[in-house]
Design an enzyme around this catalytic site. Structure first.
Site, PDB file in Angstrom:
ATOM      1  N   CYS A  82       8.939  -5.324  -3.603  1.00 30.56           N
ATOM      2  CA  CYS A  82       9.702  -4.269  -2.957  1.00 30.56           C
ATOM      3  C   CYS A  82       8.770  -3.445  -2.064  1.00 30.56           C
ATOM      4  O   CYS A  82       7.705  -3.002  -2.516  1.00 30.56           O
ATOM      5  CB  CYS A  82      10.340  -3.385  -4.020  1.00 30.56           C
ATOM      6  SG  CYS A  82      10.979  -1.813  -3.417  1.00 30.56           S
ATOM      7  N   GLU A  83       9.151  -3.245  -0.823  1.00 29.46           N
ATOM      8  CA  GLU A  83       8.276  -2.513   0.089  1.00 29.46           C
ATOM      9  C   GLU A  83       8.241  -1.017  -0.189  1.00 29.46           C
ATOM     10  O   GLU A  83       7.365  -0.316   0.318  1.00 29.46           O
ATOM     11  CB  GLU A  83       8.689  -2.753   1.534  1.00 29.46           C
ATOM     12  CG  GLU A  83      10.034  -2.179   1.927  1.00 29.46           C
ATOM     13  CD  GLU A  83      10.381  -2.451   3.389  1.00 29.46           C
ATOM     14  OE1 GLU A  83      11.092  -1.623   3.962  1.00 29.46           O
ATOM     15  OE2 GLU A  83       9.947  -3.470   3.930  1.00 29.46           O
ATOM     16  N   HIS A  84       9.166  -0.508  -0.986  1.00 37.30           N
ATOM     17  CA  HIS A  84       9.203   0.929  -1.257  1.00 37.30           C
ATOM     18  C   HIS A  84       8.215   1.345  -2.340  1.00 37.30           C
ATOM     19  O   HIS A  84       7.588   2.408  -2.237  1.00 37.30           O
ATOM     20  CB  HIS A  84      10.623   1.344  -1.668  1.00 37.30           C
ATOM     21  CG  HIS A  84      11.634   1.091  -0.602  1.00 37.30           C
ATOM     22  ND1 HIS A  84      12.937   0.704  -0.871  1.00 37.30           N
ATOM     23  CD2 HIS A  84      11.539   1.142   0.749  1.00 37.30           C
ATOM     24  CE1 HIS A  84      13.592   0.536   0.259  1.00 37.30           C
ATOM     25  NE2 HIS A  84      12.775   0.798   1.254  1.00 37.30           N
ATOM     26  N   HIS A  85       8.087   0.523  -3.389  1.00 41.99           N
ATOM     27  CA  HIS A  85       7.194   0.865  -4.492  1.00 41.99           C
ATOM     28  C   HIS A  85       6.140  -0.200  -4.758  1.00 41.99           C
ATOM     29  O   HIS A  85       5.299  -0.039  -5.637  1.00 41.99           O
ATOM     30  CB  HIS A  85       7.999   1.093  -5.786  1.00 41.99           C
ATOM     31  CG  HIS A  85       9.008   2.184  -5.672  1.00 41.99           C
ATOM     32  ND1 HIS A  85      10.346   1.945  -5.358  1.00 41.99           N
ATOM     33  CD2 HIS A  85       8.884   3.525  -5.804  1.00 41.99           C
ATOM     34  CE1 HIS A  85      10.990   3.094  -5.319  1.00 41.99           C
ATOM     35  NE2 HIS A  85      10.138   4.067  -5.583  1.00 41.99           N
ATOM     36  N   GLN A 118      15.685  -6.616  -0.465  1.00 41.12           N
ATOM     37  CA  GLN A 118      16.511  -7.792  -0.678  1.00 41.12           C
ATOM     38  C   GLN A 118      17.479  -8.032   0.471  1.00 41.12           C
ATOM     39  O   GLN A 118      17.758  -9.182   0.842  1.00 41.12           O
ATOM     40  CB  GLN A 118      17.275  -7.666  -2.001  1.00 41.12           C
ATOM     41  CG  GLN A 118      18.074  -8.908  -2.367  1.00 41.12           C
ATOM     42  CD  GLN A 118      18.705  -8.803  -3.735  1.00 41.12           C
ATOM     43  OE1 GLN A 118      18.166  -8.177  -4.634  1.00 41.12           O
ATOM     44  NE2 GLN A 118      19.864  -9.424  -3.910  1.00 41.12           N
ATOM     45  N   CYS A 126      11.527  -1.883  -9.779  1.00 39.44           N
ATOM     46  CA  CYS A 126      11.535  -0.464  -9.410  1.00 39.44           C
ATOM     47  C   CYS A 126      12.734   0.264 -10.006  1.00 39.44           C
ATOM     48  O   CYS A 126      12.739   1.490 -10.103  1.00 39.44           O
ATOM     49  CB  CYS A 126      11.496  -0.290  -7.896  1.00 39.44           C
ATOM     50  SG  CYS A 126      12.899  -1.022  -7.026  1.00 39.44           S
ATOM     51  N   HIS A 173      15.244  -5.876 -10.003  1.00 40.39           N
ATOM     52  CA  HIS A 173      14.210  -5.089  -9.337  1.00 40.39           C
ATOM     53  C   HIS A 173      13.459  -4.237 -10.352  1.00 40.39           C
ATOM     54  O   HIS A 173      14.056  -3.380 -11.015  1.00 40.39           O
ATOM     55  CB  HIS A 173      14.841  -4.191  -8.269  1.00 40.39           C
ATOM     56  CG  HIS A 173      15.427  -4.956  -7.120  1.00 40.39           C
ATOM     57  ND1 HIS A 173      14.916  -4.899  -5.848  1.00 40.39           N
ATOM     58  CD2 HIS A 173      16.487  -5.817  -7.060  1.00 40.39           C
ATOM     59  CE1 HIS A 173      15.638  -5.682  -5.041  1.00 40.39           C
ATOM     60  NE2 HIS A 173      16.588  -6.242  -5.766  1.00 40.39           N
TER      61      HIS A 173
END
Length: 199
Positions: free
Chosen positions: A88-91, A129, A159, A157
């Site tokens: 995941c690019e956020h976390h 995703q 996250c 996920h």
């Protein structure tokens, strides 16, 4: 860009830069970087990160183009339950699950193993995703130029599971359709086939 490599290769300079960054992070959370169990952790983590993001160095179009064959077959081809692992690019935490992909050839078929490899190329990048689904869909559609393409991804996920809302059993489903799969009848046939156990 290389189309696909089955072995691990690392740029020494890049690996060293990433290793130093991991050392800083480990020290930043209060650990002793000289402790026996952590001495080699920055290097291991750097190599792992470069492996998990190797998709940036690979060309999915070349993967497909290298195994396209003229064939008159014009019915649905489905590869389901393709395992995928991404970050995941956020976390920068993993998300993982399965992809189900179908296409209807339009004069050409493609080697079956190439479709899972295309999934890997896009999954081994920092992703969400939704974009992963779109990337795979558009790559297959633009390269194979089939009569239709369908992509469904189901993933869990980390996250959402190990932090934040901590929902352990949640699954996210995304989908994309092009060409004949935009017709309800064809789409329903695909969805029925990927949800059934034919073996």
């Amino acid at each position: 860009m290389a189309p696909y490599k089955k072995f691990e290769e690392y740029n020494i300079e890049i690996t060293d830069d990433v290793r130093q960054n991991y050392s800083t992070i480990i020290e930043g959370v209060g650990e002793d970087i000289t402790r026996e169990g952590l001495v080699k952790t920055p290097e291991r983590a750097a190599k792992a990160m470069l492996y998990l993001t190797q998709g940036y160095q690979q060309d999915p179009v070349k993967i497909l183009q290298g195994a396209m064959f003229k064939e008159d077959y014009d019915d649905m081809v489905i590869i389901k339950d393709i395992e995928l692992y991404s970050l995941c690019e956020h976390h920068m935490l993993p998300f993982f699950g399965k992809a189900h992909i179908a296409y209807i050839p339009n004069g050409h078929i493609v080697g079956l193993s190439k479709i899972p490899r295309v999934v890997d190329v896009f999954a081994r990048r920092l992703q969400v995703q939704e974009r992963l689904t779109h990337d795979i869909l558009e790559c297959l559609n633009n390269t194979l130029k089939p009569k239709g393409v369908a992509v469904v991804i189901e993933a869990s996920h980390m996250c959402m599971m190990m932090r934040g809302v901590q929902k352990q059993n949640s699954v996210t489903t995304t989908s994309g359709f092009r060409g004949q799969f935009e017709k309800q009848e064809t789409r329903n046939e695909f969805l029925k086939l990927i949800s059934s156990n034919l073996s």
